[in-house]
Design an enzyme around this catalytic site. Sequence first.
Site, mmCIF file in Angstrom:
data_model
loop_
_atom_site.group_PDB
_atom_site.id
_atom_site.type_symbol
_atom_site.label_atom_id
_atom_site.label_comp_id
_atom_site.label_asym_id
_atom_site.label_seq_id
_atom_site.Cartn_x
_atom_site.Cartn_y
_atom_site.Cartn_z
ATOM 1 C CG HIS A 1 -40.701 -11.858 23.452
ATOM 2 N ND1 HIS A 1 -42.059 -11.783 23.646
ATOM 3 C CD2 HIS A 1 -40.376 -10.727 22.766
ATOM 4 C CE1 HIS A 1 -42.533 -10.660 23.120
ATOM 5 N NE2 HIS A 1 -41.526 -10.013 22.567
ATOM 6 C CB SER B 1 -44.114 -8.094 20.870
ATOM 7 O OG SER B 1 -43.748 -7.805 22.191
ATOM 8 C CG ASP C 1 -42.712 -14.259 25.617
ATOM 9 O OD1 ASP C 1 -41.938 -13.478 26.201
ATOM 10 O OD2 ASP C 1 -43.340 -13.960 24.591
#
Length: 714
Positions: A671, A550, A636
């Site tokens: 995610h 991320s 995501d």
Amino acid sequence: MSATPPVAKRLDSRRVFHGDVFVDPYEWLRNKSDPEVIAHLQAENDYADRMTAHLEPLRQQIFDEIKARTKETDLSVPTRRGEWWYYVRTFEGKQYGVQCRCPVAQPSDWHPPLFDEHTEIPGEQVLLDENIEADGHDFFALGAASVSPDGNVLAYSVDVVGNERYTLRFKDLRTGHQYPDEIAGIGAGVTWATDNRTVYYTTLDAAWRPDTVWRYRLGSGEPAEQVYHERDERFWLAVGRTRSDAYVVIVSASAITSEVRYAKASDPRAPFTTVLPRRDGVEYFVEHAVIGGEDRFLILHNDGAVNFTLAEAPVSNPAEQRTLIPHRDDVRLDGVDAFAGHLVVSYRRAALPRIQLWPIGPDGGYGVAEELSFESELMSAGLGPNPSWNSPKLRIATGSFLTPTRIYDVDLVSGERTLLREQPVLGEYRPEDYTERRDWVRGTDGARIPVSIVYRSDIEFPSPAILYGYGAYEICEDPRFSISRLSLLDRGMVFVIAHVRGGGEMGRLWYEHGKLLKKKNTFSDFVAVATYLVESGLTRPQNLVAMGGSAGGLLVGAVANMVPDLFAGILAQVPFVDPLTTLLDPSLPLTITEWEEWGNPLSDSDVYWYVKSYSPYENVTAKKYPPILAMTSLHDTRVYYVEPAKWIAALRHHKTDGNPVLLKTQMAAGHGGISGRYERWKEIAFQYAWLLAAADREHYGGAQEDDFYGRAEG
């Protein structure tokens, strides 16, 4: 075996801001409804599978090791709520947990029954079998599983897509029947009022921002009532109930400002009152306590106190504050939890989380605070589930890189600790066979960067090493035990965490010095730690791999452009590698709420040029890069799959070496990656095998080493 990598077509898309013209040839990959985009992602998956096929035996070994060390049929330590003990069971061969409860035998008994996983538990009731809920779905995530205060109704939410929009359902625990009431498209959480009929929940706007709180009366046949809508697009909402059960609380917060509203939990029609009006740059959080028979708010805030201070005030007049814990430069106050006779203060000192118990006297005074101490320098501690206001025990969890998670009950009067459970590790794991240590590295500007290092004690240096980093949102990478990590350590890999600026390990300023126009400190800190690892003889560039996910994916992506020769491989998980494109588009999920973290390049040209100067995607150039693996998920909503897809395409187009760059897209995940514990173990094994091969080609390159590391893309 040789493999030809997919080549994404180039369709120029012009972007013009602040006099800068950027031609983006891969923006067309954003349209996931286009069959050509899906075909390209599938081609990338096929290519990644072919290029890593020689690692399949290693992947299987790692998966088998994780499975063999894990107690698959197990149950968690029970937590008391009301007259029930609540716990989660897992079963061998089952992907998901089973939510259960059993009756409390004696009202005065606060010591949890520690059943064997094979014991038939008297009065056991299955609340929710997640395996049944997940049946027929490629993805499953449980958002909330909340029982009404009287113990009769379960409210639970599920996501079967991976896009973090949940469906709320209700189950009558007396009959086992489902209520017909169902609410789709909500946020993950749900909060009960104490009337046992009313629930509060949030919904999300088009940008995936929780922007509205609703109140719904179960079985009434009436539509949900809007309680509060947050118009400022920088702010998101959360709703909860105080431990005392006295109030329902709505928190409205941005990255730098917060505002709290409260209403009586016993009155589902009660209006909400603002505790303190919002002021830009001031964050505050509220807990309810009863001090000397009077309702008080405990207010943790940073008004004139960068590392926060704790005050108390009457609920009737929150502005009439008295400071309880003053600001300190070396301590970051994280939170306060109130019980009937104690406060529990959570804070950070010397880059580690700590807990302090603070008794409340019968006259409303405070006793002597006591910090809980632990035997290991790198032991971290945090609160476990503590739902009961009147509990005489405090549930905490501790652990380190080498100490499996330990669950304790702490007597709030005597301070005596009772070990309830240590995370089981099957096989012959011995912590004394490993070493964990904390080093400190000087950054380029003199900052002292904490570094956590873990390895088998019998290895020789230099050794293969993984350097992990995150460095954003004040998130802390604290010591924690990992069963899967043992498969790396036992193969001679050193695991290192660089606690870079942008995280919160060293206090609020550590965070602030790694965001906005100081974001590059995050990258330079990471490079400084990597350089230290090489210069100290712990590893070599040909054996050092970088890993981040991320915002940490942005970190390792930026570092790949800065010092590609310093690493033998880079693993980027759901990486935020095209930040400027995202931050320039307010219609994208979470963009506006992110401006206080990264800056607003739409309105500020300085921010535009600064972000552009480090954006991994926009700074790919014609030079040599190490092998790179990017992992992403099609659904995501936090970091779109298109960012790593564009980044990999650009790398493949520009780089001048033969090292492969791979993209692996989970086609039914969000995610957090793929769901189901066995599927997650397979994904971990895939990534770990790749990391081992990149860091130690001699041992793990296999028969296809030349294809994987030298000639595939030359």
